[in-house]
Design a protein around this motif. Structure first.
Motif, PDB file in Angstrom:
ATOM      1  N   UNK A  51       0.810  -1.226   0.000  1.00 65.63           N
ATOM      2  CA  UNK A  51       0.000   0.000   0.000  1.00 65.63           C
ATOM      3  C   UNK A  51       0.845   1.279   0.000  1.00 65.63           C
ATOM      4  N   UNK A  52       0.298   2.330  -0.619  1.00 65.76           N
ATOM      5  CA  UNK A  52       0.885   3.670  -0.519  1.00 65.76           C
ATOM      6  C   UNK A  52       0.198   4.384   0.654  1.00 65.76           C
ATOM      7  N   UNK A  53       0.869   5.391   1.197  1.00 67.60           N
ATOM      8  CA  UNK A  53       0.266   6.106   2.330  1.00 67.60           C
ATOM      9  C   UNK A  53      -1.070   6.745   1.932  1.00 67.60           C
ATOM     10  N   UNK A  54      -1.217   7.054   0.629  1.00 68.07           N
ATOM     11  CA  UNK A  54      -2.460   7.659   0.130  1.00 68.07           C
ATOM     12  C   UNK A  54      -3.661   6.730   0.277  1.00 68.07           C
ATOM     13  N   UNK A  55      -3.410   5.459   0.630  1.00 65.79           N
ATOM     14  CA  UNK A  55      -4.535   4.524   0.789  1.00 65.79           C
ATOM     15  C   UNK A  55      -5.496   5.012   1.879  1.00 65.79           C
ATOM     16  N   UNK A  56      -4.973   5.812   2.823  1.00 69.01           N
ATOM     17  CA  UNK A  56      -5.825   6.298   3.921  1.00 69.01           C
ATOM     18  C   UNK A  56      -6.964   7.186   3.420  1.00 69.01           C
ATOM     19  N   UNK A  57      -6.764   7.804   2.253  1.00 70.20           N
ATOM     20  CA  UNK A  57      -7.841   8.646   1.694  1.00 70.20           C
ATOM     21  C   UNK A  57      -9.096   7.823   1.416  1.00 70.20           C
ATOM     22  N   UNK A  58      -8.921   6.510   1.244  1.00 73.46           N
ATOM     23  CA  UNK A  58     -10.064   5.661   0.899  1.00 73.46           C
ATOM     24  C   UNK A  58     -11.001   5.462   2.086  1.00 73.46           C
ATOM     25  N   UNK A  59     -10.562   5.854   3.289  1.00 74.44           N
ATOM     26  CA  UNK A  59     -11.458   5.743   4.446  1.00 74.44           C
ATOM     27  C   UNK A  59     -12.725   6.558   4.220  1.00 74.44           C
ATOM     28  N   UNK A  60     -12.601   7.632   3.421  1.00 75.18           N
ATOM     29  CA  UNK A  60     -13.745   8.521   3.190  1.00 75.18           C
ATOM     30  C   UNK A  60     -14.768   7.910   2.232  1.00 75.18           C
ATOM     31  N   UNK A  61     -14.401   6.808   1.583  1.00 78.14           N
ATOM     32  CA  UNK A  61     -15.300   6.212   0.591  1.00 78.14           C
ATOM     33  C   UNK A  61     -16.019   4.999   1.176  1.00 78.14           C
ATOM     34  N   UNK A  62     -17.260   4.747   0.742  1.00 76.49           N
ATOM     35  CA  UNK A  62     -17.904   3.494   1.159  1.00 76.49           C
ATOM     36  C   UNK A  62     -17.072   2.317   0.673  1.00 76.49           C
ATOM     37  N   UNK A  63     -16.999   1.242   1.447  1.00 75.13           N
ATOM     38  CA  UNK A  63     -16.108   0.120   1.098  1.00 75.13           C
ATOM     39  C   UNK A  63     -16.236  -0.331  -0.350  1.00 75.13           C
TER      40      UNK A  63
END
Ligand code: FES
Ligand code: FE2
Length: 384
Positions: A243-255
Motif C-alpha cells: 500500500x501507498x500512504x495515500x490509501x488512507x484517503x479511501x477511508x472517506x469512501x464506502x467500502x
C-alpha cells in the motif's frame, strides 16, 4: 475463477493493519538451504526441469501489437522468437536458423519475414522456410522439413506463455488473471539488464515488504509503509499488495467504492520466474532469466494505457519511473551483496520469517516441481 480478494477487501485488510500496527503473517517460516543457491546440479535442474518445462510468461501481448510484431530473447538459456502471425495468433520458435544455426532476430520489432543475417535463408511468420538463396547448392533440400522449430505458445490474459520442452507434469494450469493486463495497454519500453546474482535471490526481493524501510529509506519508504502487506497465494503463484500512504484517503469512501488504483502496488509472482507489478501510470512485466548460477538477466517490459500526448501527466509518469528505477537498483545491490556472501560459509540456511511467506511458497512450489520431474520421468520410462 481467481481466488484473489477484490480491491475493497484488500483495502479493508490494509486499513485494519494500519489501525492495529499489524501485517499479514504466514502460518510457518521457511528455511532454505544455502546450498540450493550454490549447487550447479540444482541450478541445471531448475533450468531444465522447471523453467523450460512449465508454461512461462515470455512477454506481454502488448509487445506484439500487430501482424509481424516480434520479441526475440533468451529464455532459460534458449534463444526464443515469438511473433504475431498473419491470422493474429502468436507463434513461438527456437530462434535458430535451420541452415547453420544463427539467430533470426533480436530484441523487439516488426517484420514481414525473417531473413537470416548469415546467408539469407528466409522464414515466413508461421516459421515455414520460404526462400534459400542459390538453392541449387543444396540438392534434394526439402524446404517443407526445414521450418523453424516451434515451441508451445499460448496467449492468455495479456501474456504470452512459452513452454520450451514437453512438461513432465501434464496439464499445468495457467494462472487466471482476468483484467490484470488490459487490451488497451501499449509497450513504452523494453530493457535487459545483467545482474551478478542468482535468479532466486532476485525473485525474493520482490516478494516481501519487510525490507521497505531498511533498503528503500528515501525511495519507496516515504510513500509506502514498512512491513505492511496483504499476501495471497493462488496455485503456484503469489500476489503481494504494497500500500501507498495515500490509501488512507479511501477511508472517506464506502467500502464498495474503494479502488486500489494509485493507492497500492500489486506484485504478482507468476511461477516460476515472472513478476507483474502495477503502478499508478504503468505496469511492469519482469522476467528473471538465469544466465548462470550467479548471473541473471532481468528483462523488463513497461506498459501504459495512458495516451501518447497526455501532457501534464508525463512529468508525473517520469517521476514515478525514476523512483521505481532507483528503488529497483537498491534491490539489485542487496541481491548482489547476498550473492557475494554465499560461499562464505556463514549461513547453512536462509530463514524466511512469517512476513516473508510468499518466498516460502515460492521455494515450496519449486521443490515440488523438482520432486515431480524425476517421478514423472520414471513413470514415462516404465510405460515405454
Ligand atoms: S545460418 Fe542462417 S542462412 Fe546460413
Ligand atoms: Fe525492494
Amino acid at each position: 475463477m481467481t481466488p484473489l480478494l477484490d480491491d475493497p477487501a484488500v483495502v479493508q485488510r490494509i486499513l485494519d493493519h494500519i489501525d492495529h500496527g499489524t501485517t499479514d503473517r504466514s502460518a510457518d517460516t521457511w528455511r532454505e538451504p544455502v546450498e540450493n543457491y550454490r549447487s550447479a546440479e540444482r541450478f541445471a535442474a531448475e533450468r531444465d526441469l522447471v523453467l523450460r518445462r512449465y508454461p512461462t510468461p515470455f512477454c506481454p501481448s502488448a509487445a506484439l501489437p500487430a501482424v509481424g510484431s516480434f520479441v526475440a530473447r533468451a529464455a532459460a538459456g534458449t534463444p526464443i522468437l515469438a511473433v504475431r502471425g498473419d491470422e493474429g495468433r502468436v507463434h513461438g520458435f527456437r530462434n535458430v536458423c535451420r541452415h547453420r544455426g544463427a539467430q533470426l532476430a533480436e530484441g523487439v520489432g516488426c517484420k514481414k519475414a525473417f531473413a537470416c543475417r548469415y546467408h539469407g535463408w528466409t522464414y515466413a511468420l508461421d516459421g515455414r522456410l520460404r526462400h534459400v538463396p542459390h538453392e541449387d547448392g543444396f540438392p534434394g533440400l526439402d524446404k517443407s522439413t526445414r521450418g523453424l522449430i516451434p515451441v508451445e505458445t499460448v496467449e492468455r490474459d495479456g501474456l504470452v506463455f512459452v513452454t520450451q520442452d514437453a512438461p513432465y507434469v501434464p496439464d499445468v494450469e495457467l494462472p487466471d488473471l482476468p483484467g490484470l493486463l488490459a487490451p488497451t495497454l501499449r509497450l513504452i519500453q523494453s530493457s535487459e539488464l545483467e545482474v551478478a546474482a542468482n535468479w532466486k535471490i532476485l525473485m525474493e526481493g520482490f516478494l516481501e515488504g519487510y525490507h521497505i524501510k531498511a533498503t528503500h529509506p528515501s525511495t519507496f519508504y516515504p510513500l509506502q509503509y514498512d512491513n505492511l502487506n496483504v499476501v495471497e497465494t493462488f496455485g503456484r503463484n503469489n500476489r503481494i499488495a504494497f500500500p501507498y500512504r495515500a490509501v488512507e484517503k479511501l477511508r472517506a469512501f464506502p467500502p464498495a467504492q474503494r479502488s486500489a488504483t494509485a493507492k497500492l502496488t500489486y506484485v504478482y509472482h507468476l511461477f516460476p520466474n515472472a513478476i507483474v507489478a502495477t503502478f499508478p501510470a504503468n505496469v511492469f512485466v519482469s522476467l528473471l532469466e538465469p544466465l548462470a548460477i550467479d548471473r541473471t538477466t532481468i528483462v523488463t517490459y513497461i506498459l501504459t494505457d495512458r495516451g501518447e500526448d497526455s501532457g501534464g501527466e508525463s512529468a508525473t509518469t517520469k517521476r514515478g519511473a525514476t523512483l521505481v528505477g532507483d528503488g529497483a537498483a537498491e534491490d539489485r545491490a542487496v541481491a548482489c551483496a547476498i550473492q557475494r556472501g554465499l560461499d562464505s560459509g556463514a549461513n547453512q540456511c536462509f530463514e524466511f520469517g512469517r512476513f516473508e511467506g510468499a518466498i516460502g511458497h515460492f521455494h515450496r512450489m519449486l521443490d515440488a516441481a523438482l520432486d515431480a520431474a524425476p517421478r514423472a520421468r520414471q513413470a514415462d520410462q516404465a510405460v515405454s
